[in-house]
Scaffold this motif. Structure first.
Motif, PDB file in Angstrom:
ATOM      1  N   ASP A  91      47.547  45.377  32.637  1.00 51.35           N
ATOM      2  CA  ASP A  91      46.095  45.412  32.992  1.00 51.35           C
ATOM      3  C   ASP A  91      46.055  46.192  34.056  1.00 51.35           C
ATOM      4  O   ASP A  91      45.429  46.780  35.165  1.00 51.35           O
ATOM      5  CB  ASP A  91      45.386  44.715  33.511  1.00 51.35           C
ATOM      6  CG  ASP A  91      46.630  43.673  34.394  1.00 51.35           C
ATOM      7  OD1 ASP A  91      47.869  43.411  34.027  1.00 51.35           O
ATOM      8  OD2 ASP A  91      45.921  42.465  35.388  1.00 51.35           O
ATOM      9  N   HIS A  92      46.742  47.088  33.939  1.00 57.25           N
ATOM     10  CA  HIS A  92      47.284  48.286  35.302  1.00 57.25           C
ATOM     11  C   HIS A  92      47.806  49.308  34.761  1.00 57.25           C
ATOM     12  O   HIS A  92      47.225  50.366  35.302  1.00 57.25           O
ATOM     13  CB  HIS A  92      48.116  48.337  36.056  1.00 57.25           C
ATOM     14  CG  HIS A  92      47.669  46.246  37.214  1.00 57.25           C
ATOM     15  ND1 HIS A  92      47.460  46.809  38.302  1.00 57.25           N
ATOM     16  CD2 HIS A  92      47.465  45.285  36.969  1.00 57.25           C
ATOM     17  CE1 HIS A  92      46.620  45.398  39.022  1.00 57.25           C
ATOM     18  NE2 HIS A  92      47.178  44.990  37.484  1.00 57.25           N
TER      19      HIS A  92
ATOM     20  N   HIS B 277      43.120  42.521  41.965  1.00 55.42           N
ATOM     21  CA  HIS B 277      42.001  40.973  41.901  1.00 55.42           C
ATOM     22  C   HIS B 277      41.426  41.308  42.217  1.00 55.42           C
ATOM     23  O   HIS B 277      41.802  40.049  42.865  1.00 55.42           O
ATOM     24  CB  HIS B 277      42.583  40.307  40.118  1.00 55.42           C
ATOM     25  CG  HIS B 277      43.437  41.302  38.908  1.00 55.42           C
ATOM     26  ND1 HIS B 277      42.952  41.525  38.015  1.00 55.42           N
ATOM     27  CD2 HIS B 277      44.872  41.182  38.900  1.00 55.42           C
ATOM     28  CE1 HIS B 277      43.892  42.532  36.415  1.00 55.42           C
ATOM     29  NE2 HIS B 277      44.911  42.134  38.265  1.00 55.42           N
TER      30      HIS B 277
ATOM     31  N   ASP C 212      48.793  43.308  42.345  1.00 57.78           N
ATOM     32  CA  ASP C 212      49.243  41.993  42.106  1.00 57.78           C
ATOM     33  C   ASP C 212      50.130  41.375  43.283  1.00 57.78           C
ATOM     34  O   ASP C 212      50.507  39.713  43.003  1.00 57.78           O
ATOM     35  CB  ASP C 212      49.726  41.824  40.949  1.00 57.78           C
ATOM     36  CG  ASP C 212      48.181  42.470  40.005  1.00 57.78           C
ATOM     37  OD1 ASP C 212      46.920  42.496  40.390  1.00 57.78           O
ATOM     38  OD2 ASP C 212      48.515  42.211  38.709  1.00 57.78           O
TER      39      ASP C 212
ATOM     40  N   HIS D  89      52.183  48.651  39.681  1.00 57.21           N
ATOM     41  CA  HIS D  89      52.833  48.108  38.931  1.00 57.21           C
ATOM     42  C   HIS D  89      53.333  47.934  37.308  1.00 57.21           C
ATOM     43  O   HIS D  89      51.537  48.398  37.437  1.00 57.21           O
ATOM     44  CB  HIS D  89      53.612  46.234  39.388  1.00 57.21           C
ATOM     45  CG  HIS D  89      52.123  46.013  38.993  1.00 57.21           C
ATOM     46  ND1 HIS D  89      50.778  46.245  39.562  1.00 57.21           N
ATOM     47  CD2 HIS D  89      51.831  44.693  38.214  1.00 57.21           C
ATOM     48  CE1 HIS D  89      50.390  45.264  39.125  1.00 57.21           C
ATOM     49  NE2 HIS D  89      51.068  44.340  37.847  1.00 57.21           N
TER      50      HIS D  89
ATOM     51  N   ARG E 225      55.918  40.576  41.478  1.00 60.81           N
ATOM     52  CA  ARG E 225      55.515  40.738  40.787  1.00 60.81           C
ATOM     53  C   ARG E 225      55.195  41.293  39.252  1.00 60.81           C
ATOM     54  O   ARG E 225      55.694  40.906  37.951  1.00 60.81           O
ATOM     55  CB  ARG E 225      53.703  40.539  40.208  1.00 60.81           C
ATOM     56  CG  ARG E 225      52.983  41.375  40.277  1.00 60.81           C
ATOM     57  CD  ARG E 225      52.333  40.080  39.580  1.00 60.81           C
ATOM     58  NE  ARG E 225      51.150  39.863  38.700  1.00 60.81           N
ATOM     59  CZ  ARG E 225      50.238  38.668  38.310  1.00 60.81           C
ATOM     60  NH1 ARG E 225      51.196  38.208  37.685  1.00 60.81           N
ATOM     61  NH2 ARG E 225      49.238  39.795  36.957  1.00 60.81           N
TER      62      ARG E 225
ATOM     63  N   GLN F 265      42.488  34.305  38.038  1.00 60.11           N
ATOM     64  CA  GLN F 265      42.783  35.623  37.319  1.00 60.11           C
ATOM     65  C   GLN F 265      42.285  34.599  36.184  1.00 60.11           C
ATOM     66  O   GLN F 265      42.182  35.624  35.752  1.00 60.11           O
ATOM     67  CB  GLN F 265      44.113  35.866  36.961  1.00 60.11           C
ATOM     68  CG  GLN F 265      44.476  37.305  37.406  1.00 60.11           C
ATOM     69  CD  GLN F 265      45.253  38.061  36.911  1.00 60.11           C
ATOM     70  OE1 GLN F 265      46.748  37.898  37.860  1.00 60.11           O
ATOM     71  NE2 GLN F 265      46.029  38.687  36.367  1.00 60.11           N
TER      72      GLN F 265
HETATM   73 ZN   LIG Z   1      47.277  42.556  37.376  1.00 58.29          ZN
END
Ligand SMILES: [Zn+2]
Length: 224
Positions: A62-63, A205, A158, A58, A139, A165
């Motif tokens: 952070d990806h 994560h 995720d 996605h 998400r 997190q």
């Molecule tokens: Zn993430």
């Protein structure tokens, strides 16, 4: 890199807790690419491995943080879930689509990387490095997971996390609602994945989980 399953390696994207932000090399495909601070760290771990494509579960900060730099460095195509393409190509769309909450803006600001032109959409049933794409939205608009039925390996992005997190304390969690545009849809996606009864779950994560019952029981206990 640690090989978690046949041809599936874990990549640590940030310093500090080992499993805080994960990417994976599946065969010769890089799945996810951490934050924009992750580029050098990911490249170092990929040394000696062939990488021929990059795919996202996605388009979140952070990806997709190092996606552009890594695609350009290797000269490889970029794949992303169809509904997340606008966000992968323009990180402003990520911010617009996230809940209007302080933490969502904060994470976006510190982690997002530049957008990058998507070469190929990924959706339900599409093959990526011997895995099958599964549509699991919630998400993000077009979140996908990657499933390999032959040995029960699930790279779930995720949809759930095996770490809080914020506190980074290990344990199964739903993603934070203030970072998730549609938590109810995400829960339906979690049920779709639990029905597969995966033998190994690799999270965006948190540490991998090899306890099918724990995973299924957690999802079954979620409110409907
Ligand atoms: Zn993430």
């Amino acid at each position: 890199m640690k090989e978690l399953a046949d041809g599936v390696w874990h990549i640590q994207c940030l310093p500090g807790p080992h499993w805080a932000v994960n990417a994976y090399l599946a065969g010769d495909v890089l799945i996810d690419a951490g934050c924009r601070q992750s580029t050098g760290r990911i490249l170092k771990q990929l040394e000696g491995h062939e990488v021929t494509a990059h795919a996202l579960t996605h388009a979140h900060p952070d990806h997709q943080g190092a996606s552009r730099d890594i695609c350009e460095k290797f000269g490889i195509p970029f794949s992303c879930p169809e509904a997340d393409i606008p966000a992968a190509e323009d990180p402003n769309v990520i911010r617009e689509r996230q809940p209007d909450q302080f933490m969502a803006v904060f994470f976006w600001r510190i982690f997002h990387g530049p957008g990058h032109k998507v070469d190929k959409p990924i959706g339900e049933g599409d093959e990526v490095a011997g895995f099958e794409g599964l549509d699991v939205p919630g998400r993000s608009a077009g979140h996908v997971a990657f499933w390999r039925e032959s040995d029960g390996v699930l790279v779930l992005g995720d949809v759930l996390a095996n770490m809080d997190q914020l506190t980074l304390i290990p344990g199964l969690h739903e993603p934070k609602p203030y970072l998730t545009p549609d938590p109810e849809e995400n829960r339906r996606s979690a049920r779709k994945l639990a029905a597969l009864e995966p033998k190994l779950v690799a999270f965006g994560h948190g540490a991998p989980l090899r306890d099918t019952k724990k995973f299924v029981d957690f999802v079954e206990a979620l409110p409907s």
